[in-house]
Design an enzyme around this catalytic site. Structure first.
Site, PDB file in Angstrom:
ATOM      1  N   LYS A  19       1.750 -18.389  13.764  1.00 38.91           N
ATOM      2  CA  LYS A  19       1.819 -18.295  12.308  1.00 38.91           C
ATOM      3  C   LYS A  19       1.922 -19.673  11.656  1.00 38.91           C
ATOM      4  O   LYS A  19       1.235 -19.949  10.683  1.00 38.91           O
ATOM      5  CB  LYS A  19       3.035 -17.461  11.865  1.00 38.91           C
ATOM      6  CG  LYS A  19       3.030 -16.021  12.352  1.00 38.91           C
ATOM      7  CD  LYS A  19       4.228 -15.249  11.806  1.00 38.91           C
ATOM      8  CE  LYS A  19       5.584 -15.806  12.210  1.00 38.91           C
ATOM      9  NZ  LYS A  19       5.937 -15.598  13.625  1.00 38.91           N
ATOM     10  N   ARG A  45      10.611 -10.612   6.454  1.00 35.50           N
ATOM     11  CA  ARG A  45      10.757 -10.241   7.856  1.00 35.50           C
ATOM     12  C   ARG A  45      11.466  -8.904   8.014  1.00 35.50           C
ATOM     13  O   ARG A  45      11.622  -8.431   9.127  1.00 35.50           O
ATOM     14  CB  ARG A  45      11.611 -11.315   8.529  1.00 35.50           C
ATOM     15  CG  ARG A  45      11.043 -11.955   9.773  1.00 35.50           C
ATOM     16  CD  ARG A  45      12.040 -13.058  10.132  1.00 35.50           C
ATOM     17  NE  ARG A  45      11.793 -13.702  11.383  1.00 35.50           N
ATOM     18  CZ  ARG A  45      11.074 -14.803  11.523  1.00 35.50           C
ATOM     19  NH1 ARG A  45      10.444 -15.324  10.500  1.00 35.50           N
ATOM     20  NH2 ARG A  45      10.970 -15.371  12.708  1.00 35.50           N
ATOM     21  N   ARG A  72       6.173 -24.447  24.313  1.00 33.56           N
ATOM     22  CA  ARG A  72       6.673 -25.154  23.132  1.00 33.56           C
ATOM     23  C   ARG A  72       8.076 -25.708  23.396  1.00 33.56           C
ATOM     24  O   ARG A  72       8.418 -26.799  22.942  1.00 33.56           O
ATOM     25  CB  ARG A  72       6.685 -24.215  21.914  1.00 33.56           C
ATOM     26  CG  ARG A  72       7.005 -24.934  20.615  1.00 33.56           C
ATOM     27  CD  ARG A  72       6.766 -24.070  19.406  1.00 33.56           C
ATOM     28  NE  ARG A  72       7.788 -23.051  19.246  1.00 33.56           N
ATOM     29  CZ  ARG A  72       7.743 -22.080  18.337  1.00 33.56           C
ATOM     30  NH1 ARG A  72       6.712 -21.978  17.528  1.00 33.56           N
ATOM     31  NH2 ARG A  72       8.715 -21.203  18.255  1.00 33.56           N
ATOM     32  N   ARG A 109      12.743 -27.079  20.651  1.00 31.39           N
ATOM     33  CA  ARG A 109      13.414 -26.321  19.595  1.00 31.39           C
ATOM     34  C   ARG A 109      14.571 -25.538  20.188  1.00 31.39           C
ATOM     35  O   ARG A 109      14.434 -24.913  21.237  1.00 31.39           O
ATOM     36  CB  ARG A 109      12.402 -25.367  18.952  1.00 31.39           C
ATOM     37  CG  ARG A 109      12.359 -25.474  17.457  1.00 31.39           C
ATOM     38  CD  ARG A 109      11.245 -24.634  16.909  1.00 31.39           C
ATOM     39  NE  ARG A 109      11.625 -23.240  16.784  1.00 31.39           N
ATOM     40  CZ  ARG A 109      10.890 -22.349  16.145  1.00 31.39           C
ATOM     41  NH1 ARG A 109       9.751 -22.712  15.589  1.00 31.39           N
ATOM     42  NH2 ARG A 109      11.281 -21.104  16.060  1.00 31.39           N
ATOM     43  N   ARG A 142      14.382 -12.661  19.963  1.00 33.67           N
ATOM     44  CA  ARG A 142      13.477 -12.733  18.802  1.00 33.67           C
ATOM     45  C   ARG A 142      12.389 -11.660  18.892  1.00 33.67           C
ATOM     46  O   ARG A 142      11.983 -11.081  17.892  1.00 33.67           O
ATOM     47  CB  ARG A 142      12.874 -14.133  18.679  1.00 33.67           C
ATOM     48  CG  ARG A 142      13.863 -15.108  18.013  1.00 33.67           C
ATOM     49  CD  ARG A 142      13.713 -16.524  18.503  1.00 33.67           C
ATOM     50  NE  ARG A 142      12.471 -17.137  18.133  1.00 33.67           N
ATOM     51  CZ  ARG A 142      11.912 -18.147  18.817  1.00 33.67           C
ATOM     52  NH1 ARG A 142      12.484 -18.611  19.914  1.00 33.67           N
ATOM     53  NH2 ARG A 142      10.788 -18.668  18.413  1.00 33.67           N
TER      54      ARG A 142
HETATM   55  P1  ADP Z   1       9.574 -17.613  15.113  1.00 32.64           P
HETATM   56  O1  ADP Z   1       8.599 -16.782  14.314  1.00 32.64           O
HETATM   57  O2  ADP Z   1       8.938 -18.393  16.211  1.00 32.64           O
HETATM   58  O3  ADP Z   1      10.778 -16.831  15.594  1.00 32.64           O
HETATM   59  P2  ADP Z   1      10.579 -19.003  12.711  1.00 32.64           P
HETATM   60  O4  ADP Z   1      10.534 -20.461  12.550  1.00 32.64           O
HETATM   61  O5  ADP Z   1       9.762 -18.168  11.782  1.00 32.64           O
HETATM   62  O6  ADP Z   1      10.156 -18.768  14.222  1.00 32.64           O
HETATM   63  O7  ADP Z   1      12.096 -18.476  12.628  1.00 32.64           O
HETATM   64  C1  ADP Z   1      13.118 -19.062  13.392  1.00 32.64           C
HETATM   65  C2  ADP Z   1      14.456 -18.380  13.084  1.00 32.64           C
HETATM   66  O8  ADP Z   1      14.809 -18.578  11.708  1.00 32.64           O
HETATM   67  C3  ADP Z   1      14.489 -16.856  13.267  1.00 32.64           C
HETATM   68  O9  ADP Z   1      14.740 -16.482  14.607  1.00 32.64           O
HETATM   69  C4  ADP Z   1      15.650 -16.476  12.321  1.00 32.64           C
HETATM   70  O10 ADP Z   1      16.906 -16.787  12.894  1.00 32.64           O
HETATM   71  C5  ADP Z   1      15.446 -17.432  11.145  1.00 32.64           C
HETATM   72  N1  ADP Z   1      14.570 -16.870  10.086  1.00 32.64           N
HETATM   73  C6  ADP Z   1      13.351 -17.346   9.718  1.00 32.64           C
HETATM   74  N2  ADP Z   1      12.831 -16.610   8.716  1.00 32.64           N
HETATM   75  C7  ADP Z   1      13.733 -15.633   8.457  1.00 32.64           C
HETATM   76  C8  ADP Z   1      13.777 -14.536   7.558  1.00 32.64           C
HETATM   77  N3  ADP Z   1      12.766 -14.289   6.710  1.00 32.64           N
HETATM   78  N4  ADP Z   1      14.858 -13.733   7.580  1.00 32.64           N
HETATM   79  C9  ADP Z   1      15.885 -13.956   8.411  1.00 32.64           C
HETATM   80  N5  ADP Z   1      15.915 -14.961   9.295  1.00 32.64           N
HETATM   81  C10 ADP Z   1      14.851 -15.806   9.329  1.00 32.64           C
END
Ligand code: ADP
Length: 188
Positions: free
Chosen positions: A16, A90, A129, A135, A146
């Site tokens: 994404k 989300r 990654r 990360r 996740r």
């Molecule tokens: P990925 O899609 O690889 O899990 P992201 O960078 O989108 O990575 O998200 C990393 C973390 O940030 C998530 O596991 C969560 O803890 C938090 N996060 C990101 N976006 C949201 C959201 N919209 N609502 C709640 N938590 C979020």
């Protein structure tokens, strides 16, 4: 220019963030990545970062109200809402909050792209990654969590947007450029 709101949805590791960068540049949209914003807050040690860190590190969702306020801060400064959303909404509750927020700003969701990648490939990509970027949430236990959070909390959004006729499913396997072209093809 008219307002435009695109959303990229998909599990962790689907690409994404990468596709959001490419599409935002081509379509002159501002990329809003809640994951990037949260990581920046955590790195700065802001009040929000301190509150969010334990959730992010565990791969759990940060509470909806914190996320919605963070996005609102970004959108409210815009003369016209032209955004590419990555990682938000989300949960169904976040999607409802977003709808209300967009209506306030005379905008609404334009289209939603679902990036589809098989789970075995997702895990491989995320472990790679982890080796490349380090990360804090790219370790096996957190990755598994996740994926589970995606299945239970985020997947219901697919039907939510499909029912509104906004959903475009795109195969996320292949070269980055090829996937970008597929997405653009799906959006015309
Ligand atoms: P990925 O899609 O690889 O899990 P992201 O960078 O989108 O990575 O998200 C990393 C973390 O940030 C998530 O596991 C969560 O803890 C938090 N996060 C990101 N976006 C949201 C959201 N919209 N609502 C709640 N938590 C979020």
């Amino acid at each position: 220019m008219a307002s435009e709101v695109l959303l990229l949805i998909g599990p962790a590791g689907a690409g994404k963030g990468t596709q959001a960068d490419a599409l935002a540049a081509r379509k002159r949209l501002t990329k809003l990545s809640t994951g990037d914003m949260l990581r920046s807050h955590v790195a700065r040690g802001s009040q929000l970062g301190v509150a969010a860190k334990s959730y992010v590190d565990a791969g759990d969702l940060v509470p909806d109200d914190l996320i919605v306020d963070m996005v609102r801060d970004q959108v409210s400064g815009m003369e016209e809402v032209r955004v590419l959303l990555d990682g938000f909404p989300r949960t169904p509750a976040q999607a409802e909050a977003l709808d209300a927020m967009l209506a306030e700003f005379q905008a609404r969701m334009t289209a939603v792209v679902l990036l589809e990648v098989p789970e075995e490939e997702l895990v491989q990509r995320l472990l790679q990654r982890a080796r490349d970027e380090g990360r804090s949430d790219d370790n096996e236990e957190t990755i598994r969590n996740r994926m589970e959070v995606y299945r239970t909390s985020t997947r219901p959004l697919i039907d939510f947007y499909r029912d509104r006729g906004l959903l475009h499913a795109v195969d996320g396997v292949g070269e980055v450029d090829a996937v970008t072209k597929r997405i653009e093809g799906a959006l015309v």
